[in-house]
Structures are given as structure tokens and as C-alpha cells.
Enzyme design. Structure first.
Site, PDB file in Angstrom:
ATOM      1  N   SER A  18      -3.529  -1.030  12.298  1.00 24.98           N
ATOM      2  CA  SER A  18      -4.608  -1.995  12.534  1.00 24.98           C
ATOM      3  C   SER A  18      -4.168  -3.154  13.422  1.00 24.98           C
ATOM      4  O   SER A  18      -4.833  -3.495  14.404  1.00 24.98           O
ATOM      5  CB  SER A  18      -5.097  -2.549  11.202  1.00 24.98           C
ATOM      6  N   GLU A  38       3.746   5.340  18.239  1.00 20.21           N
ATOM      7  CA  GLU A  38       3.405   5.597  16.831  1.00 20.21           C
ATOM      8  C   GLU A  38       4.059   6.907  16.408  1.00 20.21           C
ATOM      9  O   GLU A  38       3.859   7.933  17.050  1.00 20.21           O
ATOM     10  CB  GLU A  38       1.878   5.679  16.685  1.00 20.21           C
ATOM     11  N   GLY A 178       0.157  -2.079 -12.138  1.00 26.05           N
ATOM     12  CA  GLY A 178      -1.065  -2.772 -12.547  1.00 26.05           C
ATOM     13  C   GLY A 178      -1.671  -3.538 -11.393  1.00 26.05           C
ATOM     14  O   GLY A 178      -2.452  -4.469 -11.585  1.00 26.05           O
ATOM     15  N   ILE A 181      -3.435  -0.771  -6.048  1.00 24.87           N
ATOM     16  CA  ILE A 181      -3.525   0.688  -5.924  1.00 24.87           C
ATOM     17  C   ILE A 181      -3.647   1.345  -7.294  1.00 24.87           C
ATOM     18  O   ILE A 181      -4.446   2.263  -7.487  1.00 24.87           O
ATOM     19  CB  ILE A 181      -2.304   1.235  -5.137  1.00 24.87           C
ATOM     20  N   ARG A 201       3.770  -2.737 -16.897  1.00 29.60           N
ATOM     21  CA  ARG A 201       4.816  -3.474 -17.613  1.00 29.60           C
ATOM     22  C   ARG A 201       4.376  -4.849 -18.106  1.00 29.60           C
ATOM     23  O   ARG A 201       4.983  -5.413 -19.011  1.00 29.60           O
ATOM     24  CB  ARG A 201       6.041  -3.618 -16.722  1.00 29.60           C
ATOM     25  N   ARG A 207      -1.730  -8.985 -11.706  1.00 28.06           N
ATOM     26  CA  ARG A 207      -1.011 -10.269 -11.710  1.00 28.06           C
ATOM     27  C   ARG A 207      -1.305 -11.025 -10.411  1.00 28.06           C
ATOM     28  O   ARG A 207      -1.381 -10.439  -9.338  1.00 28.06           O
ATOM     29  CB  ARG A 207       0.491 -10.031 -11.827  1.00 28.06           C
ATOM     30  N   GLY A 264       4.076  -1.187  -5.557  1.00 26.15           N
ATOM     31  CA  GLY A 264       4.264  -2.093  -4.438  1.00 26.15           C
ATOM     32  C   GLY A 264       4.722  -1.390  -3.167  1.00 26.15           C
ATOM     33  O   GLY A 264       5.026  -0.200  -3.169  1.00 26.15           O
ATOM     34  N   HIS A 438     -34.025 -13.505  -6.224  1.00 30.21           N
ATOM     35  CA  HIS A 438     -34.296 -12.917  -7.533  1.00 30.21           C
ATOM     36  C   HIS A 438     -34.971 -11.566  -7.397  1.00 30.21           C
ATOM     37  O   HIS A 438     -35.834 -11.409  -6.551  1.00 30.21           O
ATOM     38  CB  HIS A 438     -35.198 -13.873  -8.332  1.00 30.21           C
TER      39      HIS A 438
HETATM   40  P1  NDP Z   1       0.868  -4.509  -5.899  1.00 33.61           P
HETATM   41  O1  NDP Z   1       1.889  -5.462  -5.444  1.00 33.61           O
HETATM   42  O2  NDP Z   1      -0.568  -4.880  -5.867  1.00 33.61           O
HETATM   43  O3  NDP Z   1       1.194  -4.053  -7.377  1.00 33.61           O
HETATM   44  C1  NDP Z   1       2.447  -3.520  -7.724  1.00 33.61           C
HETATM   45  C2  NDP Z   1       2.455  -3.256  -9.201  1.00 33.61           C
HETATM   46  O4  NDP Z   1       3.642  -2.568  -9.555  1.00 33.61           O
HETATM   47  C3  NDP Z   1       2.421  -4.531 -10.024  1.00 33.61           C
HETATM   48  O5  NDP Z   1       1.580  -4.315 -11.131  1.00 33.61           O
HETATM   49  C4  NDP Z   1       3.869  -4.707 -10.429  1.00 33.61           C
HETATM   50  O6  NDP Z   1       4.044  -5.358 -11.644  1.00 33.61           O
HETATM   51  C5  NDP Z   1       4.303  -3.275 -10.575  1.00 33.61           C
HETATM   52  N1  NDP Z   1       5.746  -3.109 -10.403  1.00 33.61           N
HETATM   53  C6  NDP Z   1       6.523  -3.624  -9.430  1.00 33.61           C
HETATM   54  N2  NDP Z   1       7.794  -3.254  -9.601  1.00 33.61           N
HETATM   55  C7  NDP Z   1       7.839  -2.487 -10.708  1.00 33.61           C
HETATM   56  C8  NDP Z   1       8.877  -1.824 -11.408  1.00 33.61           C
HETATM   57  N3  NDP Z   1      10.144  -1.870 -11.001  1.00 33.61           N
HETATM   58  N4  NDP Z   1       8.549  -1.139 -12.515  1.00 33.61           N
HETATM   59  C9  NDP Z   1       7.285  -1.105 -12.961  1.00 33.61           C
HETATM   60  N5  NDP Z   1       6.262  -1.701 -12.337  1.00 33.61           N
HETATM   61  C10 NDP Z   1       6.532  -2.396 -11.225  1.00 33.61           C
HETATM   62  O7  NDP Z   1       1.149  -3.196  -5.057  1.00 33.61           O
HETATM   63  P2  NDP Z   1       0.308  -1.868  -4.778  1.00 33.61           P
HETATM   64  O8  NDP Z   1       1.325  -0.798  -4.644  1.00 33.61           O
HETATM   65  O9  NDP Z   1      -0.785  -1.687  -5.759  1.00 33.61           O
HETATM   66  O10 NDP Z   1      -0.342  -2.169  -3.384  1.00 33.61           O
HETATM   67  C11 NDP Z   1       0.472  -2.592  -2.296  1.00 33.61           C
HETATM   68  C12 NDP Z   1      -0.243  -3.580  -1.433  1.00 33.61           C
HETATM   69  O11 NDP Z   1      -1.198  -2.911  -0.672  1.00 33.61           O
HETATM   70  C13 NDP Z   1      -1.046  -4.652  -2.189  1.00 33.61           C
HETATM   71  O12 NDP Z   1      -0.265  -5.736  -2.585  1.00 33.61           O
HETATM   72  C14 NDP Z   1      -2.054  -5.030  -1.164  1.00 33.61           C
HETATM   73  O13 NDP Z   1      -1.469  -5.959  -0.296  1.00 33.61           O
HETATM   74  C15 NDP Z   1      -2.313  -3.740  -0.423  1.00 33.61           C
HETATM   75  N6  NDP Z   1      -3.536  -3.074  -0.911  1.00 33.61           N
HETATM   76  C16 NDP Z   1      -4.743  -3.692  -0.768  1.00 33.61           C
HETATM   77  C17 NDP Z   1      -5.894  -3.084  -1.213  1.00 33.61           C
HETATM   78  C18 NDP Z   1      -7.202  -3.775  -1.066  1.00 33.61           C
HETATM   79  O14 NDP Z   1      -7.295  -4.739  -0.302  1.00 33.61           O
HETATM   80  N7  NDP Z   1      -8.252  -3.365  -1.795  1.00 33.61           N
HETATM   81  C19 NDP Z   1      -5.876  -1.761  -1.825  1.00 33.61           C
HETATM   82  C20 NDP Z   1      -4.561  -1.216  -1.938  1.00 33.61           C
HETATM   83  C21 NDP Z   1      -3.448  -1.851  -1.491  1.00 33.61           C
HETATM   84  P3  NDP Z   1       4.147  -6.963 -11.748  1.00 33.61           P
HETATM   85  O15 NDP Z   1       2.762  -7.461 -11.529  1.00 33.61           O
HETATM   86  O16 NDP Z   1       4.614  -7.184 -13.131  1.00 33.61           O
HETATM   87  O17 NDP Z   1       5.112  -7.398 -10.703  1.00 33.61           O
END
Ligand code: NDP
Length: 456
Positions: A18, A38, A178, A181, A201, A207, A264, A438
Site C-alpha cells: 500500500s 516486489e 487477543g 487478527i 494470555r 489490549r 503480532g 432516526h
Molecule cells: P496484535 O498486536 O493486535 O495482537 C497480538 C496478540 O498476541 C496480543 O493479544 C498479544 O498479547 C499476543 N501475544 C504477543 N506475544 C505473545 C506471546 N509470546 N505469547 C502469547 N501471546 C502473545 O497483532 P495481530 O497479529 O493481531 O495483528 C498485527 C497487526 O496487524 C495489528 O497490530 C494491526 O496493526 C494490524 N491489523 C489491523 C487490522 C485492522 O485494522 N482491522 C486487522 C488485522 C491486523 P498482549 O496483548 O498480552 O501483548
């Protein structure tokens, strides 16, 4: 734009996602000679294996509820059946179409495309296979990639890169994480008929989001049948005759057909040669840039997820456009990352802009919270037990609305409009003097008069 001709290109962009494509097109529009490379498919994560196919799958998943809800409106819907291969084929055809659109956009702009991996071979040189090209400016727009923690059996897990190409719909799936994704795919698989266990976790999903958003999304995940397990950590994944056994640290286990890790993403910088030419890269991989997206090397810039500022497609596009305006358009455009709206396409979805209640207490101090939770009108007849939540966070001193948070049908669509108001610094009385439409859910945002609580 520079008159220099000693280089093959005025701009070379590494990564045609993008941000990179937007920057390349806009720079070419200013008359720059632009090359782009790419290694995967042109379009990037969002188009090829992210936002776009995900949203199509969210639509697909929602039909399950739509068929059920129709009964309350007098419809008798016959037996329904879902075909995963047909959905995947239709989705793939649409992604192919968009890929072609991107290719055409680049060609029409006169950008030279190299469909291969590019790495830095020198401060102005990009290595493309056996060929080296030179450029006065280089833009790094290589995005990110999924990251999976190193646990025993991690090789059995899939990520969002693979999830769009599974041969069949898994009957049982565990989703680890959590965040965006994890919550989105929990809704997708649950709607399509898989048995979903979500392992997170922490003590509430999403979060960083507003506390009420986190609470309602967690409640709705469970309400719709997702087995959401909080404070749950994976110890190992073991392949067994019955599928993949996910052993948890608390001694429990779940047996599933697929394990999706959504823990992540990390910046895509491996082997690019950035530090070798003096570009500062943090330990976590993010490329350090200033507000004009310039790296520590004056003629090398970076935009999008590789800089890990706000990792969202429209932000990358904005950064890419601003870069091209600044360097080739004679218009210095720093990027302001304040009040970027975002959405989580969970079921129901989330739309949000501005401070959460928790962040507002920290950053603003005295805040008033306006909150409304109700059953959307559609579900009076459908009978569905689904909640909608709307919330305003108001700076008591300035009366500025500094946060709008919604969970419920069409939340992302609603928040896109209200984000203009928040970005413009509109005060609560501007909301109050706006007449509602409404019957809509969004009218709540202009009719909430009494704070449910105040801080500071
Ligand atoms: P996120 O950063 O949103 O979430 C990662 C999750 O994995 C958190 O819940 C985190 O927990 C958990 N986590 C991290 N490390 C560990 C570990 N070692 N063990 C267990 N759990 C862990 O990442 P995503 O992968 O969901 O998405 C990546 C990025 O992509 C997003 O941050 C966003 O920027 C982008 N995205 C945007 C979307 C949209 O705009 N609709 C849709 C999809 C992706 P904790 O919270 O405790 O750290």
C-alpha cells in the site's frame, strides 16, 4: 525534483504494498523516474493476504447469523450449506483482479516494476538478482510479517499468511492471541461453522483498546459460541492421530485441526542491508524515521509497517503520499499520527478513534464518560441476544470529544464519519446540537446528555 541524471532512477521503492505503490505513483506523477520491486505479489499484505481477503471472509461468516435472523422477520430460509472451496476460489478471483489493478496503476504511472526481491547493495544501489540499479532516493516499504513465539511444536501452527489458503474449513480451530487478527478470525471461523477456542494470555482481549470495548468484545465472542480462554498460555503443540493437541501451561489441553497464531507482526528488514548502509534499525526491527519518514541516511526513507508507527494500511498510504509530496512535489508534509481511527472486524465489529477512557485519564486528566449499551433495533424482531455499545470520552476542561468507541453493527462505518469531528477538535456541544437520524444506532452519539462517570 533533482536534475541529476547520474542515477538510473530518481526514486527506487523496495516493496509494492500500500505505502510503496502510493509513493511510487505520486512521485512519478511529479515527473520522477521511478522503479519499484516486489518479491511477492504487487498489492502487499493488505490486498493479498490481509485486510481485503479478511473482510470478504467476515462477510461470508456473517451469513450464518443473517439466515437465523431472517426468521424473526417472517422468512423461512431453507437448509443452508457452506462451501469453503467456493469461498476461497471467489476470494482468490477478487484478489487476482485487485492485483491486476495495482499492476495497471503502476504501469499507467510509468513506474518500472521489478518482480523480484531487492536489497541494498550500497547507499544508492539496489541489488535485483544479478542486476544492480542506482537511485538518488530510496524508499523502504517492505511492511511486516507474522511473528510466532518459539514454543515446542510451533512448526505445526499457521499464521495469517496461510489461513487464506487452507484446503478445507477446519472443524476445530485454536486461535492464539487477543489482538486484531485473533478476534477477527475467531468470528470468521465461528460464523463459518468451526468450533473455535481462543487462547489469550491476558485478562481481556484487545489490549490497548478502551476497557468497555474490550469487555463487550469478550462477552460477544463468548455469547456467539467462541470458547474464549483468558489468562491462557500455550506450552507446546503436539501432533497426534486425532489432530493437533495444544497443551496449556495450566495443565489443560485442546485438540484441534488447525492452530492459528496471531501473536503480532514484525518489520520485514531481514537481509535488506539497511544497517550496512548506515540506516538505524531498532532491535525489534523497526526502521527509525523522522516525521518526514526520513531515516538516519538523508536520501533513504521508509514508510508503513516497516517503521512500526501506526501499523494500518491507510496510514502507510498517507505516509507514502506525504513522502512523495515532500521529496518530489516541493511540499513539505510531516505526518501527524494523532487521532487515527481504526476498526476490528470482529463480530460485532469495533470502530474507534481517539483516547480510551484509561488513556484519557492518564493524558487528559479530567474527563467525562458518556456511555450507552442497548440492543440494536434489528434484534428486537430477530430475537438475537447481541449488544451494542457506544461511548464518548470528553475532556472536561476544553469540552473536546477526545474519544469515540463503538462495538456493534456498522461500527467502523459510523466511526469513520465521527473521526472527522474528533480530528477537528469538535466539542461536546457541537455533538449535542447536531440532530440525530432516526431510527439509527448512531443517533445515540448526538443524544447522550448525562455522563455515566467522571474522572479527575
Ligand atoms: P496484535 O498486536 O493486535 O495482537 C497480538 C496478540 O498476541 C496480543 O493479544 C498479544 O498479547 C499476543 N501475544 C504477543 N506475544 C505473545 C506471546 N509470546 N505469547 C502469547 N501471546 C502473545 O497483532 P495481530 O497479529 O493481531 O495483528 C498485527 C497487526 O496487524 C495489528 O497490530 C494491526 O496493526 C494490524 N491489523 C489491523 C487490522 C485492522 O485494522 N482491522 C486487522 C488485522 C491486523 P498482549 O496483548 O498480552 O501483548
Amino acid at each position: 525534483m533533482s536534475e541529476t541524471t547520474q542515477y538510473d532512477f530518481d526514486l527506487f521503492v523496495i516493496g509494492a504494498g500500500s505505502g510503496g505503490v502510493r509513493a511510487a505513483r505520486i512521485a512519478a506523477g511529479y515527473g520522477a523516474r521511478v522503479g519499484i520491486c516486489e518479491e511477492s505479489r504487487v498489492g502487499g499484505t493488505c490486498v493479498i493476504r490481509g485486510c481485503v481477503p479478511k473482510k470478504l471472509m467476515v462477510y461470508a461468516a456473517h451469513f450464518a447469523e443473517d439466515f437465523e435472523d431472517a426468521r424473526g422477520y417472517g422468512w423461512e430460509v431453507g437448509e443452508s450449506r457452506f462451501s469453503w472451496p467456493r469461498l476461497i476460489a471467489a476470494k482468490d478471483a477478487e484478489i487476482d483482479r485487485l492485483n491486476q489493478v495495482y499492476l495497471r496503476l503502476l504501469a499507467d504511472a510509468g513506474v518500472t516494476l521489478y518482480q523480484q526481491r531487492g536489497t541494498l547493495a550500497g547507499p544508492h544501489e539496489v541489488q535485483l538478482g544479478s542486476e544492480t540499479v542506482s537511485a538518488e532516493h530510496i524508499l523502504v516499504a517492505t511492511g511486516g510479517r507474522p511473528w510466532v513465539p518459539e514454543i515446542p511444536g510451533a512448526e505445526h501452527a499457521i499464521t495469517s499468511d496461510e489461513v487464506f489458503h487452507l484446503d478445507e474449513l477446519p472443524a476445530r480451530v485454536a486461535i492464539v492471541g487477543g489482538g486484531f487478527i485473533a478476534c477477527e478470525f475467531a468470528g470468521i471461523f465461528n460464523g463459518l461453522g468451526s468450533r473455535v477456542t481462543q487462547l489469550y494470555r491476558g485478562d481481556a482481549v484487545l489490549r490497548g483498546f478502551d476497557g468497555d470495548v474490550r469487555r463487550v468484545v469478550g462477552e460477544e465472542l463468548r455469547n456467539k459460541g467462541v470458547d474464549l480462554r483468558l489468562e491462557s498460555d500455550v506450552e507446546r503443540i503436539v501432533k497426534t492421530d486425532d489432530g493437533l493437541r495444544v497443551d496449556l501451561q495450566d495443565g489443560e489441553c485442546v485438540v484441534v485441526d488447525e492452530v492459528l497464531y496471531a501473536t503480532g507482526r514484525v518489520p520485514n528488514v531481514r537481509g535488506l542491508g539497511l544497517p550496512e548502509v548506515g540506516v538505524e534499525v531498532r532491535a525489534d526491527g523497526r526502521v527509525v524515521v523522522d516525521e518526514l519518514s526520513c531515516t538516519s541516511v538523508g536520501h533513504i526513507y521508509a514508510v508503513g509497517d516497516v517503521t512500526s508507527r501506526v501499523n494500518l494500511t491507510p496510514v502507510a498510504i498517507y505516509e507514502g503520499h506525504a513522502f512523495a509530496d515532500t521529496v518530489f512535489g516541493g511540499r513539505t508534509r510531516p505526518v501527524n499520527h494523532e487521532f487515527v481511527p481504526s476498526a476490528v472486524f470482529s463480530q460485532p465489529p469495533v470502530g474507534t478513534v481517539g483516547y480510551s477512557e484509561e488513556d484519557a485519564i492518564h493524558h487528559v486528566g479530567a474527563v467525562d464518560i458518556f456511555l450507552s449499551e442497548f440492543r440494536p433495533m434489528k434484534h428486537t424482531l430477530s430475537g438475537r441476544n447481541e449488544k451494542m455499545m457506544m461511548k464518548l470520552v470528553v475532556d472536561r476542561e476544553s469540552q473536546g470529544v477526545v474519544g469515540v468507541h463503538i462495538v456493534g453493527p456498522d461500527a467502523p462505518e459510523i466511526v469513520q464519519g465521527f473521526a472527522v469531528a474528533v480530528k477537528s477538535g469538535l466539542t461536546k456541544d457541537r455533538f449535542d446540537c447536531t440532530i440525530g437520524i432516526h431510527p439509527t444506532a448512531a443517533e445515540e452519539l448526538v443524544t447522550m446528555r448525562t455522563p455515566v462517570r467522571s474522572h479527575g
